[in-house]
Design a protein around this motif. Structure first.
Motif, short mmCIF file in Angstrom:
data_model
loop_
_atom_site.label_atom_id
_atom_site.label_comp_id
_atom_site.label_asym_id
_atom_site.label_seq_id
_atom_site.Cartn_x
_atom_site.Cartn_y
_atom_site.Cartn_z
N SER A 320 0.83 -1.21 0.00
CA SER A 320 0.00 0.00 0.00
C SER A 320 0.86 1.25 0.00
O SER A 320 0.59 2.22 -0.73
N LEU A 321 1.90 1.27 0.81
CA LEU A 321 2.78 2.44 0.85
C LEU A 321 3.48 2.65 -0.49
O LEU A 321 3.63 3.79 -0.97
N TYR A 322 3.93 1.55 -1.10
CA TYR A 322 4.66 1.67 -2.37
C TYR A 322 3.75 2.20 -3.48
O TYR A 322 4.18 3.04 -4.28
N THR A 323 2.53 1.73 -3.55
CA THR A 323 1.63 2.11 -4.66
C THR A 323 0.93 3.44 -4.43
O THR A 323 0.59 4.13 -5.39
N GLN A 324 0.75 3.86 -3.15
CA GLN A 324 -0.06 5.05 -2.88
C GLN A 324 0.75 6.30 -2.56
O GLN A 324 0.26 7.42 -2.75
N VAL A 325 1.98 6.15 -2.09
CA VAL A 325 2.73 7.30 -1.60
C VAL A 325 4.01 7.47 -2.42
O VAL A 325 4.77 6.52 -2.61
N GLU A 326 4.24 8.71 -2.88
CA GLU A 326 5.45 9.03 -3.62
C GLU A 326 6.54 9.51 -2.67
O GLU A 326 6.28 9.80 -1.48
N LEU A 327 7.76 9.60 -3.20
CA LEU A 327 8.88 10.07 -2.38
C LEU A 327 8.61 11.48 -1.87
O LEU A 327 8.16 12.36 -2.62
N GLY A 328 8.87 11.69 -0.57
CA GLY A 328 8.70 13.01 0.03
C GLY A 328 7.28 13.32 0.46
O GLY A 328 7.05 14.38 1.05
N GLN A 329 6.33 12.42 0.18
CA GLN A 329 4.94 12.65 0.57
C GLN A 329 4.62 11.94 1.88
O GLN A 329 5.20 10.90 2.21
N VAL A 330 3.66 12.51 2.62
CA VAL A 330 3.23 11.90 3.87
C VAL A 330 2.26 10.77 3.57
O VAL A 330 1.64 10.72 2.50
N ILE A 331 2.12 9.87 4.51
CA ILE A 331 1.24 8.72 4.31
C ILE A 331 -0.22 9.16 4.39
O ILE A 331 -0.53 10.14 5.09
N PRO A 332 -1.15 8.47 3.72
CA PRO A 332 -2.56 8.83 3.81
C PRO A 332 -3.15 8.46 5.17
O PRO A 332 -2.60 7.63 5.91
N GLU A 333 -4.30 9.06 5.50
CA GLU A 333 -4.90 8.87 6.82
C GLU A 333 -5.32 7.42 7.06
O GLU A 333 -5.28 6.95 8.21
N ASP A 334 -5.73 6.72 6.00
CA ASP A 334 -6.19 5.34 6.21
C ASP A 334 -5.06 4.40 6.60
O ASP A 334 -5.31 3.24 7.01
#
Length: 358
Positions: A320-334
């Motif tokens: 989930s982290l690899y597919t949803q979050v780009e470098l330098g971005q914070v993780i989503p709330e879910d």
């Protein structure tokens, strides 16, 4: 044959712009000449009576000067010449001005604003006998010959037609004075000139269509021409691929440097690896400092072990982290809860390490 058949694509805007810089523009000299002739005929029809009036005044004025001055000196001759020049300028100046303005306007409407010395540069191809024969017996030469023959036929026909219709005018010329003769002859000439001008305009329209066809034909491009132009405009695909590869290498190198700051590396464990950092002074939530897949994921795990960063295996979270979050971005709330559990586990391990090392 094949080479000509390849050039079946219309010219691109870049090709047209380059041709324009070289002086290759759509222009019909016949159209310029025909419109100039038509305007001059109309101008003379309106202005010629005034020209005759001025010439009559000039003739009377010069005659009076001759009567007044039986002996001519330099001053008298100069005075007469100045007067003749001035009256001639007033009589013929507007005609030349209209002709100049018409020629410039027609050329400007065809070509637009353009200044180039490219056509004046010497070209070796012009010295080639083969190219000379092609120019002499090519389609363009045949078109020029056809236009010349057609013009001669038009002039001959209208000359015969106008003379035949005005046969009764010629005997009258013997019984009138010079200016009346000029008036009668000018009317006949105007009729002839008007018919010829209209006919030449029709020929010029045909020539313009031919010039348009030839212009588009000469600018046609082959598939290879379009590819080469694309390379020049967008860059060589191979060079661009090398640049992208170098950019990826630099980005990977920077990412590996940032990996040192990570608090934890979450793995798949084989396919994915994502490094997280939590810095409350920078973001309100953890953010991604490095991530990779397959070989890069393995490299991240190896470096994490060297740097002493805790590596946690969590397959769904890593994916989930690899597919949803780009470098330098914070993780989503879910993903807050899952990541918080991982970080809590990491902090416990780090405290335990600090306890044993102390």
């Amino acid at each position: 044959m094949g080479k000509i058949a390849e050039k079946r694509f219309p010219a691109t805007p870049k090709r047209r712009q380059e041709a324009r810089k070289k002086g290759q523009v759509l222009k019909s000299q016949e159209l310029t000449s025909a419109l100039l002739l038509l305007v001059l005929v109309g101008m003379l029809k309106f202005w010629l009576p005034k020209v005759f009036d001025r010439l009559a005044e000039l003739f009377n004025h010069v005659n009076a000067l001759i009567q007044q001055n039986q002996q001519w000196d330099v001053a008298t001759i100069s005075k007469v010449m100045i007067e003749v020049s001035w009256q001639s300028l007033l009589a013929l100046g507007p005609i030349f001005l209209v002709a100049f303005v018409t020629a410039v306007a027609v050329n400007f409407l065809q070509v637009g604003p353009l200044f180039t010395l490219e056509p004046l540069k010497p070209q070796i191809s012009r010295l080639s006998p083969i190219q000379g024969l092609k120019r002499m017996f090519g389609i363009r030469a045949l078109v020029q010959l056809a236009k010349s023959i057609l013009k001669v036929i038009v002039i001959g026909y209208f000359l015969y037609d106008v003379v035949r219709d005005n046969m009764e005018v010629f005997p009258v010329l013997q019984r009138v004075n010079v200016f009346e003769s000029l008036t009668l002859v000018s009317e006949v000439l105007f009729e002839l000139a008007w018919k010829i001008a209209v006919a030449f305009l029709i020929i010029a329209i045909g020539d313009f269509l031919y010039q348009w066809w030839e212009y588009e034909k000469n600018l046609r491009m082959s598939h290879q021409d379009i590819k080469e132009e694309f390379k020049q405009t967008e860059g060589d695909p191979q060079i661009k691929a090398r640049i992208r590869k170098q950019q990826r290498m630099l980005a990977t190198r920077r990412m590996m440097e940032d990996l040192k700051k990570a608090d934890v590396v979450i793995t798949n464990p084989i396919h994915y690896a994502v490094a997280l950092k939590y810095d409350p002074s920078k973001f309100d939530a953890p953010y991604v400092v490095a991530k990779g897949q397959d070989q890069l994921a393995l490299r991240i795990k190896t470096l994490a072990a060297e740097y002493g960063i805790v590596v946690v295996e969590n397959k769904p979270l890593a994916r989930s982290l690899y597919t949803q979050v780009e470098l330098g971005q914070v993780i989503p709330e879910d993903l807050y809860k899952a990541v918080a559990e991982v970080l809590a586990f990491v902090y416990k391990i780090n405290k335990r390490r600090q306890y044993y090392t102390a």
